[in-house]
Design a protein around this motif. Structure first.
Motif, short mmCIF file in Angstrom:
data_model
loop_
_atom_site.label_atom_id
_atom_site.label_comp_id
_atom_site.label_asym_id
_atom_site.label_seq_id
_atom_site.Cartn_x
_atom_site.Cartn_y
_atom_site.Cartn_z
N GLY A 104 -13.37 1.24 2.17
CA GLY A 104 -11.86 1.36 2.07
C GLY A 104 -11.47 1.16 0.61
N ALA A 105 -12.02 0.42 -0.16
CA ALA A 105 -11.80 0.09 -1.48
C ALA A 105 -12.48 1.17 -2.26
CB ALA A 105 -12.33 -1.33 -2.08
N CYS A 106 -13.63 1.74 -1.86
CA CYS A 106 -14.36 2.82 -2.64
C CYS A 106 -13.81 3.94 -2.30
CB CYS A 106 -15.79 2.60 -1.98
SG CYS A 106 -16.61 4.05 -2.76
N ALA A 107 -13.23 4.27 -1.02
CA ALA A 107 -12.68 5.49 -0.71
C ALA A 107 -11.08 5.45 -1.76
CB ALA A 107 -12.11 5.63 0.65
N ASP A 117 9.27 -3.44 -1.63
CA ASP A 117 10.60 -4.54 -2.14
C ASP A 117 10.06 -5.27 -3.16
OD1 ASP A 117 11.90 -3.41 0.12
OD2 ASP A 117 11.26 -4.79 1.34
N GLY A 118 8.85 -5.23 -3.65
CA GLY A 118 8.13 -6.25 -4.83
C GLY A 118 7.60 -7.24 -4.31
N LYS A 119 7.44 -7.50 -3.09
CA LYS A 119 6.70 -8.64 -2.39
C LYS A 119 5.18 -8.40 -2.29
CE LYS A 119 10.26 -9.83 0.79
NZ LYS A 119 10.66 -10.19 2.27
N ARG A 120 4.32 -9.28 -2.79
CA ARG A 120 3.14 -9.51 -2.60
C ARG A 120 2.53 -9.80 -1.42
NH1 ARG A 120 0.65 -8.56 -7.85
NH2 ARG A 120 -1.23 -9.52 -7.10
N HIS A 121 1.43 -9.08 -1.05
CA HIS A 121 0.75 -9.38 0.18
C HIS A 121 -0.74 -9.11 0.14
CE1 HIS A 121 2.26 -5.29 0.89
NE2 HIS A 121 1.20 -5.32 1.60
N THR A 122 -1.52 -9.64 1.12
CA THR A 122 -2.90 -9.25 1.05
C THR A 122 -3.10 -8.53 2.16
OG1 THR A 122 -3.33 -11.17 2.47
CG2 THR A 122 -3.62 -11.64 0.06
N VAL A 123 -4.02 -7.46 1.99
CA VAL A 123 -4.48 -6.53 2.94
C VAL A 123 -5.98 -6.49 2.97
CG1 VAL A 123 -4.48 -3.87 3.21
CG2 VAL A 123 -2.54 -5.12 2.05
N ALA A 170 -16.48 -4.43 2.81
CA ALA A 170 -15.06 -4.76 3.23
C ALA A 170 -14.67 -5.88 2.30
CB ALA A 170 -14.95 -5.24 4.57
N THR A 171 -13.27 -5.80 1.95
CA THR A 171 -12.84 -6.53 1.16
C THR A 171 -11.17 -6.97 1.14
OG1 THR A 171 -12.53 -7.09 -1.54
CG2 THR A 171 -12.12 -4.79 -0.54
N THR A 172 -10.55 -7.99 0.56
CA THR A 172 -9.33 -8.16 0.79
C THR A 172 -8.64 -8.09 -0.54
OG1 THR A 172 -9.78 -9.69 2.37
CG2 THR A 172 -7.54 -9.87 1.47
N VAL A 173 -7.52 -7.18 -0.75
CA VAL A 173 -6.96 -7.00 -1.88
C VAL A 173 -5.40 -7.31 -1.80
CG1 VAL A 173 -8.36 -5.17 -2.60
CG2 VAL A 173 -6.41 -4.47 -1.48
N GLU A 174 -4.78 -7.57 -3.07
CA GLU A 174 -3.52 -8.09 -3.09
C GLU A 174 -2.79 -6.77 -3.46
OE1 GLU A 174 -1.90 -11.22 -5.15
OE2 GLU A 174 -3.45 -12.62 -4.31
N ARG A 175 -1.68 -6.32 -2.52
CA ARG A 175 -0.76 -5.28 -2.85
C ARG A 175 0.70 -5.83 -3.17
NH1 ARG A 175 -3.68 -0.79 -0.63
NH2 ARG A 175 -5.70 -0.97 -1.85
#
Length: 172
Positions: A85-88, A73-79, A64-69
């Motif tokens: 999930g990251a592997c998929a 609208d161009g806003k950055r947020h963490t998911v 499990a990991t946290t990534v920035e997306r």
């Protein structure tokens, strides 16, 4: 042999009654469950090992990991991505890349095949025209040879026919 086993079971039944048979059946059922559990764990471990290797090949982690997306609208947020999930996502990206690459390759091959076909058609048309010109030049040369005088003197028309036959003059 079968009679011996049958006698042994009947002697065991007379000695312990039905409770002994129930215990044996329970022991066999527990042994079967143990073997099935071991097989299930081995399968799970094999799939987990395969998943780790696949994720490593894809360049991601199965944890499990946290990534920035960035949203639309161009806003950055963490998911927070769940385990795998990251592997998929990495595997999906690789599959999309492969599909796009194969489609591009197919388009390039189709374009090259169409270009080759067009060149072959042009070459065939040119060869047919040249063959017709060559036949006409040969016919003209034969006519010029037939007009040679008895003293083997030739004139300009004979040399013109020879030049056409050799490809030095354009055909009429």
């Amino acid at each position: 042999m079968i009679k011996l086993i049958g006698r042994a079971l009947s002697a065991l039944h007379r000695w312990a009654g039905n409770s002994w048979l129930v215990l044996i059946a329970l022991g066999l059922a527990l042994a079967a469950l143990y073997v099935d559990d071991r097989r299930t764990r081995a399968d799970r471990d094999a799939w987990a090992s395969w998943a780790k290797a696949a994720c490593a090949y894809a360049g991601a982690s199965p944890d499990a990991t946290t990534v920035e997306r960035t949203n639309a609208d161009g806003k950055r947020h963490t998911v927070k991505l769940p385990r795998g999930g990251a592997c998929a996502e990495a595997v999906q990206d690789l599959a999309a890349f492969r599909a796009a690459t194969l489609a591009g390759t197919a388009r390039a091959f189709a374009g090259a095949a169409a270009e080759q076909q067009a060149k072959a058609t042009r070459d065939r048309t040119t060869a047919q025209a040249e063959s017709g010109n060559r036949a006409a030049a040969l016919n003209t040369m034969e006519k010029a040879d037939a007009q040679i005088r008895d003293d083997d003197r030739v004139d300009g028309s004979w040399f013109a026919a020879l030049n056409r036959l050799g490809g030095l003059q354009p055909h009429d």
